[in-house]
Design a protein around this motif. Structure first.
Motif, PDB file in Angstrom:
ATOM      1  N   PRO A   1       0.833  -1.204   0.000  1.00 13.90           N
ATOM      2  CA  PRO A   1       0.000   0.000   0.000  1.00 13.90           C
ATOM      3  C   PRO A   1       0.870   1.258   0.000  1.00 13.90           C
ATOM      4  O   PRO A   1       2.037   1.215   0.390  1.00 13.90           O
ATOM      5  CB  PRO A   1      -0.794  -0.123   1.302  1.00 13.90           C
ATOM      6  CG  PRO A   1       0.049  -0.971   2.181  1.00 13.90           C
ATOM      7  CD  PRO A   1       0.791  -1.908   1.277  1.00 13.90           C
ATOM      8  N   GLU A   2       0.296   2.358  -0.424  1.00  6.89           N
ATOM      9  CA  GLU A   2       1.036   3.625  -0.473  1.00  6.89           C
ATOM     10  C   GLU A   2       1.484   4.092   0.904  1.00  6.89           C
ATOM     11  O   GLU A   2       2.445   4.845   1.025  1.00  6.89           O
ATOM     12  CB  GLU A   2       0.181   4.708  -1.145  1.00  6.89           C
ATOM     13  CG  GLU A   2      -0.001   4.485  -2.630  1.00  6.89           C
ATOM     14  CD  GLU A   2      -0.810   5.589  -3.280  1.00  6.89           C
ATOM     15  OE1 GLU A   2      -0.990   6.663  -2.672  1.00  6.89           O
ATOM     16  OE2 GLU A   2      -1.268   5.359  -4.410  1.00  6.89           O
ATOM     17  N   THR A   3       0.803   3.642   1.951  1.00  5.02           N
ATOM     18  CA  THR A   3       1.140   4.068   3.309  1.00  5.02           C
ATOM     19  C   THR A   3       2.381   3.371   3.856  1.00  5.02           C
ATOM     20  O   THR A   3       2.872   3.718   4.927  1.00  5.02           O
ATOM     21  CB  THR A   3      -0.036   3.790   4.267  1.00  5.02           C
ATOM     22  OG1 THR A   3      -0.367   2.396   4.209  1.00  5.02           O
ATOM     23  CG2 THR A   3      -1.248   4.636   3.902  1.00  5.02           C
ATOM     24  N   VAL A   4       2.911   2.397   3.124  1.00  2.00           N
ATOM     25  CA  VAL A   4       4.090   1.651   3.561  1.00  2.00           C
ATOM     26  C   VAL A   4       5.243   1.983   2.621  1.00  2.00           C
ATOM     27  O   VAL A   4       5.177   1.703   1.428  1.00  2.00           O
ATOM     28  CB  VAL A   4       3.801   0.128   3.557  1.00  2.00           C
ATOM     29  CG1 VAL A   4       5.048  -0.653   3.875  1.00  2.00           C
ATOM     30  CG2 VAL A   4       2.681  -0.207   4.513  1.00  2.00           C
ATOM     31  N   SER A   5       6.308   2.589   3.140  1.00  2.00           N
ATOM     32  CA  SER A   5       7.411   3.014   2.275  1.00  2.00           C
ATOM     33  C   SER A   5       8.719   2.276   2.523  1.00  2.00           C
ATOM     34  O   SER A   5       9.603   2.281   1.677  1.00  2.00           O
ATOM     35  CB  SER A   5       7.647   4.520   2.430  1.00  2.00           C
ATOM     36  OG  SER A   5       7.974   4.821   3.777  1.00  2.00           O
TER      37      SER A   5
ATOM     38  N   THR B   1       8.291   0.131  -3.133  1.00  2.00           N
ATOM     39  CA  THR B   1       7.481   0.803  -4.123  1.00  2.00           C
ATOM     40  C   THR B   1       6.081   0.216  -4.030  1.00  2.00           C
ATOM     41  O   THR B   1       5.914  -1.001  -3.999  1.00  2.00           O
ATOM     42  CB  THR B   1       8.046   0.571  -5.545  1.00  2.00           C
ATOM     43  OG1 THR B   1       9.416   0.970  -5.548  1.00  2.00           O
ATOM     44  CG2 THR B   1       7.289   1.369  -6.573  1.00  2.00           C
ATOM     45  N   SER B   2       5.090   1.075  -3.970  1.00  2.00           N
ATOM     46  CA  SER B   2       3.711   0.602  -3.805  1.00  2.00           C
ATOM     47  C   SER B   2       3.105   0.175  -5.144  1.00  2.00           C
ATOM     48  O   SER B   2       3.700   0.350  -6.197  1.00  2.00           O
ATOM     49  CB  SER B   2       2.856   1.700  -3.166  1.00  2.00           C
ATOM     50  OG  SER B   2       2.799   2.825  -4.023  1.00  2.00           O
ATOM     51  N   GLY B   3       1.924  -0.392  -5.047  1.00  2.00           N
ATOM     52  CA  GLY B   3       1.189  -0.787  -6.253  1.00  2.00           C
ATOM     53  C   GLY B   3       1.528  -2.186  -6.711  1.00  2.00           C
ATOM     54  O   GLY B   3       1.801  -3.075  -5.911  1.00  2.00           O
ATOM     55  N   ASP B   4       1.536  -2.363  -8.041  1.00  2.00           N
ATOM     56  CA  ASP B   4       1.752  -3.684  -8.637  1.00  2.00           C
ATOM     57  C   ASP B   4       3.221  -4.089  -8.699  1.00  2.00           C
ATOM     58  O   ASP B   4       3.540  -5.162  -9.198  1.00  2.00           O
ATOM     59  CB  ASP B   4       1.167  -3.723 -10.056  1.00  2.00           C
ATOM     60  CG  ASP B   4      -0.346  -3.606 -10.035  1.00  2.00           C
ATOM     61  OD1 ASP B   4      -0.955  -3.986  -9.027  1.00  2.00           O
ATOM     62  OD2 ASP B   4      -0.916  -3.124 -11.039  1.00  2.00           O
ATOM     63  N   ASN B   5       4.116  -3.249  -8.224  1.00  2.00           N
ATOM     64  CA  ASN B   5       5.546  -3.546  -8.286  1.00  2.00           C
ATOM     65  C   ASN B   5       5.917  -4.665  -7.319  1.00  2.00           C
ATOM     66  O   ASN B   5       5.301  -4.835  -6.275  1.00  2.00           O
ATOM     67  CB  ASN B   5       6.362  -2.301  -7.930  1.00  2.00           C
ATOM     68  CG  ASN B   5       6.143  -1.180  -8.927  1.00  2.00           C
ATOM     69  OD1 ASN B   5       6.232  -1.401 -10.126  1.00  2.00           O
ATOM     70  ND2 ASN B   5       5.825  -0.004  -8.434  1.00  2.00           N
TER      71      ASN B   5
END
Length: 181
Positions: A88-92, A145-149
């Motif tokens: 998720p975008e909240t996890v970097s 990196t968030s998303g489908d990566n």
């Protein structure tokens, strides 16, 4: 009056007894953390597995040259990856903590699994991009990196001589891991 004195004495004793454990404290520990809304999906083989075998290969006992030596030197480490997907975008960032049975209480190496004719004198040392990774401690932080990566976290394992004598035999071990965001 006697009954009142007995009641007051009982109440006083009860108060002293119930407060005694509070006075015995030697310190305070504050536990701190966060509950996050989502985490990445752990994938160990590209097909969604959560268990992995890392093949260390056959190593001749003469490859070890003394306590602290590794078979074949630092180039002999076996690479393995933990893949994190759908972050998720909240996890970097992520750090990984490996747990297992330490070699004779030394958390810099995993002990070998007890089995018939097990090898002796060696353990398995783990490392990450920052160097040796002791058990029960977090790895260096990996940027995600968030998303489908797919995020590939590289780790390494190698045999390390931990005693004066190395004997041949099965040299297997087990570790569990936790991903901390």
């Amino acid at each position: 009056m006697k009954k009142l004195n007995k009641t007051l004495t009982a109440v006083t004793l009860l108060g002293l007894i119930s407060s005694a454990p509070g006075m015995a404290a030697d310190g305070t520990i504050n536990f701190k953390g966060n509950i996050i809304d989502a985490a990445c999906t752990v994938d160990l083989d590209g097909a969604g597995a959560t268990t992995m075998d890392v093949t260390m290969g056959d190593v001749h006992k003469s490859a070890f040259t003394g306590v602290g030596s590794t078979a074949g030197g630092s180039a002999s480490a076996t690479k393995f990856n933990i893949l994190l997907k759908d972050c998720p975008e909240t996890v970097s960032t992520a750090k990984v903590k490996f747990d297992g049975i330490a070699y004779a209480g030394d958390n810099t190496a995993l002990a070998l699994t007890e089995e018939t004719d097990v090898a002796t004198g060696v353990g398995i040392q783990l490392s990450d991009k920052a160097g040796i990774l002791p058990l029960f401690e977090e790895s260096a932080a990996y940027t995600l990196t968030s998303g489908d990566n797919v995020n590939t976290l590289d780790f390494y394992a190698r045999y390390i001589q931990k005693a004066a004598t190395v004997t041949p035999g099965p040299a297997n071990s087990v570790a569990t891991f936790t991903v901390n965001y």
